[in-house]
Design a protein around this motif. Structure first.
Motif, PDB file in Angstrom:
ATOM      1  N   MET A   1       3.648  15.823  -1.602  1.00  0.00           N
ATOM      2  CA  MET A   1       3.225  16.924  -2.378  1.00  0.00           C
ATOM      3  C   MET A   1       2.123  17.666  -1.856  1.00  0.00           C
ATOM      4  SD  MET A   1       4.734  16.589  -5.353  1.00  0.00           S
ATOM      5  CE  MET A   1       3.579  17.621  -6.565  1.00  0.00           C
ATOM      6  N   GLU A   2       2.600  19.203  -1.373  1.00  0.00           N
ATOM      7  CA  GLU A   2       1.644  19.970  -0.978  1.00  0.00           C
ATOM      8  C   GLU A   2       0.711  20.500  -1.858  1.00  0.00           C
ATOM      9  OE1 GLU A   2       3.497  23.194   1.108  1.00  0.00           O
ATOM     10  OE2 GLU A   2       4.737  21.884   2.241  1.00  0.00           O
ATOM     11  N   ASN A   3      -0.460  20.765  -1.615  1.00  0.00           N
ATOM     12  CA  ASN A   3      -1.478  21.432  -2.389  1.00  0.00           C
ATOM     13  C   ASN A   3      -1.321  23.018  -2.619  1.00  0.00           C
ATOM     14  OD1 ASN A   3      -3.693  21.760  -4.179  1.00  0.00           O
ATOM     15  ND2 ASN A   3      -5.012  21.488  -2.559  1.00  0.00           N
ATOM     16  N   LYS A   4      -0.573  23.365  -3.586  1.00  0.00           N
ATOM     17  CA  LYS A   4      -0.254  24.848  -3.878  1.00  0.00           C
ATOM     18  C   LYS A   4      -1.189  25.226  -4.710  1.00  0.00           C
ATOM     19  CE  LYS A   4       4.647  23.724  -3.389  1.00  0.00           C
ATOM     20  NZ  LYS A   4       5.939  23.715  -4.096  1.00  0.00           N
ATOM     21  N   LYS A   5      -1.445  26.508  -4.251  1.00  0.00           N
ATOM     22  CA  LYS A   5      -2.535  27.408  -5.018  1.00  0.00           C
ATOM     23  C   LYS A   5      -1.918  28.258  -6.111  1.00  0.00           C
ATOM     24  CE  LYS A   5      -6.376  30.552  -4.345  1.00  0.00           C
ATOM     25  NZ  LYS A   5      -6.817  31.832  -3.528  1.00  0.00           N
ATOM     26  N   THR A   6      -2.361  28.267  -7.189  1.00  0.00           N
ATOM     27  CA  THR A   6      -1.903  29.167  -8.459  1.00  0.00           C
ATOM     28  C   THR A   6      -2.086  30.472  -8.087  1.00  0.00           C
ATOM     29  OG1 THR A   6      -2.258  27.374  -9.900  1.00  0.00           O
ATOM     30  CG2 THR A   6      -1.955  29.578 -10.904  1.00  0.00           C
ATOM     31  N   ASN A   7      -1.176  31.490  -8.160  1.00  0.00           N
ATOM     32  CA  ASN A   7      -1.077  32.563  -7.848  1.00  0.00           C
ATOM     33  C   ASN A   7      -2.093  33.585  -8.883  1.00  0.00           C
ATOM     34  OD1 ASN A   7      -0.615  35.483  -7.640  1.00  0.00           O
ATOM     35  ND2 ASN A   7       1.310  35.100  -6.747  1.00  0.00           N
ATOM     36  N   THR A   8      -3.097  33.991  -8.095  1.00  0.00           N
ATOM     37  CA  THR A   8      -4.176  34.702  -9.026  1.00  0.00           C
ATOM     38  C   THR A   8      -3.767  35.899 -10.051  1.00  0.00           C
ATOM     39  OG1 THR A   8      -5.799  34.254  -7.386  1.00  0.00           O
ATOM     40  CG2 THR A   8      -6.509  35.814  -8.951  1.00  0.00           C
ATOM     41  N   PHE A   9      -2.825  36.748  -9.373  1.00  0.00           N
ATOM     42  CA  PHE A   9      -2.080  37.604 -10.164  1.00  0.00           C
ATOM     43  C   PHE A   9      -1.451  37.169 -11.418  1.00  0.00           C
ATOM     44  CE2 PHE A   9      -2.026  41.020  -6.626  1.00  0.00           C
ATOM     45  CZ  PHE A   9      -3.283  41.479  -6.921  1.00  0.00           C
ATOM     46  N   ALA A  10      -0.690  35.946 -11.313  1.00  0.00           N
ATOM     47  CA  ALA A  10      -0.037  35.179 -12.361  1.00  0.00           C
ATOM     48  C   ALA A  10      -0.970  34.989 -13.364  1.00  0.00           C
ATOM     49  CB  ALA A  10       0.622  34.251 -11.848  1.00  0.00           C
ATOM     50  N   LEU A  11      -2.115  34.186 -12.948  1.00  0.00           N
ATOM     51  CA  LEU A  11      -3.081  33.784 -14.034  1.00  0.00           C
ATOM     52  C   LEU A  11      -3.735  34.826 -14.803  1.00  0.00           C
ATOM     53  CD1 LEU A  11      -4.611  31.128 -15.024  1.00  0.00           C
ATOM     54  CD2 LEU A  11      -5.990  31.470 -13.141  1.00  0.00           C
ATOM     55  N   VAL A  12      -4.265  36.035 -13.958  1.00  0.00           N
ATOM     56  CA  VAL A  12      -4.737  37.040 -14.669  1.00  0.00           C
ATOM     57  C   VAL A  12      -3.684  37.725 -15.685  1.00  0.00           C
ATOM     58  CG1 VAL A  12      -5.593  39.479 -14.325  1.00  0.00           C
ATOM     59  CG2 VAL A  12      -6.484  37.730 -12.882  1.00  0.00           C
TER      60      VAL A  12
ATOM     61  N   ILE B   1       4.955  36.213  -5.689  1.00  0.00           N
ATOM     62  CA  ILE B   1       5.192  34.789  -5.670  1.00  0.00           C
ATOM     63  C   ILE B   1       6.301  34.212  -4.710  1.00  0.00           C
ATOM     64  CG2 ILE B   1       6.173  32.822  -7.271  1.00  0.00           C
ATOM     65  CD1 ILE B   1       4.366  33.609  -9.183  1.00  0.00           C
ATOM     66  N   ASP B   2       5.933  33.360  -3.991  1.00  0.00           N
ATOM     67  CA  ASP B   2       6.684  32.715  -2.770  1.00  0.00           C
ATOM     68  C   ASP B   2       6.710  31.275  -3.164  1.00  0.00           C
ATOM     69  OD1 ASP B   2       8.299  32.804  -0.718  1.00  0.00           O
ATOM     70  OD2 ASP B   2       6.903  32.467   0.782  1.00  0.00           O
ATOM     71  N   ILE B   3       5.913  30.391  -2.677  1.00  0.00           N
ATOM     72  CA  ILE B   3       5.981  29.106  -2.907  1.00  0.00           C
ATOM     73  C   ILE B   3       4.759  28.855  -3.652  1.00  0.00           C
ATOM     74  CG2 ILE B   3       7.157  28.439  -0.711  1.00  0.00           C
ATOM     75  CD1 ILE B   3       4.456  27.987   0.526  1.00  0.00           C
ATOM     76  N   GLU B   4       3.877  29.622  -4.239  1.00  0.00           N
ATOM     77  CA  GLU B   4       2.778  29.364  -5.181  1.00  0.00           C
ATOM     78  C   GLU B   4       2.948  29.104  -6.457  1.00  0.00           C
ATOM     79  OE1 GLU B   4      -0.786  31.918  -3.760  1.00  0.00           O
ATOM     80  OE2 GLU B   4       0.885  33.236  -3.974  1.00  0.00           O
ATOM     81  N   LYS B   5       2.350  28.324  -7.064  1.00  0.00           N
ATOM     82  CA  LYS B   5       2.651  27.784  -8.359  1.00  0.00           C
ATOM     83  C   LYS B   5       2.122  29.332  -9.255  1.00  0.00           C
ATOM     84  CE  LYS B   5      -0.391  24.588  -8.620  1.00  0.00           C
ATOM     85  NZ  LYS B   5      -1.149  23.134  -9.181  1.00  0.00           N
ATOM     86  N   GLY B   6       2.429  29.177 -10.583  1.00  0.00           N
ATOM     87  CA  GLY B   6       2.130  30.429 -11.288  1.00  0.00           C
ATOM     88  C   GLY B   6       3.457  31.139 -11.714  1.00  0.00           C
ATOM     89  N   TYR B   7       4.689  30.657 -11.411  1.00  0.00           N
ATOM     90  CA  TYR B   7       5.926  31.693 -11.591  1.00  0.00           C
ATOM     91  C   TYR B   7       5.832  31.862 -13.220  1.00  0.00           C
ATOM     92  CZ  TYR B   7      10.631  33.126 -12.318  1.00  0.00           C
ATOM     93  OH  TYR B   7      11.580  33.710 -12.784  1.00  0.00           O
TER      94      TYR B   7
END
Length: 77
Positions: free
Chosen positions: A5-16, A48-54
């Motif tokens: 499991m790669e440590n993927k960062k949540t997309n900041t724009f998605a969270l905002v 969004i590419d591979i980041e979490k937050g879709y």
């Protein structure tokens, strides 16, 4: 053994966008908050590419658009 499991960062724009989408139901401000939620969620979906937050971006976009339409309907009446 490698970390599968790669440590993927949540997309900041998605969270905002998600937070603004939820806040737009409580803070109207003449439609500024839903518009900001639409912009941030749209930018997140575009980048969004591979980041979490879709799904955060999608939910933020749906909430923001729904509230923006409710504000437009309220002003028309």
């Amino acid at each position: 053994m490698e970390n599968i499991m790669e440590n993927k960062k949540t997309n900041t724009f998605a969270l905002v966008g998600f937070v603004l989408g939820l806040c737009s139901f409580f803070i109207f401000l003449w439609g500024i908050v839903p518009i900001a939620g639409i912009v941030f969620s749209g930018l997140a979906l575009k980048n969004i590419d591979i980041e979490k937050g879709y799904y955060l971006a999608v939910i933020g976009l749906i909430c923001s658009i729904t509230n923006f339409l409710m504000i437009i309907i309220a002003f028309i009446r």
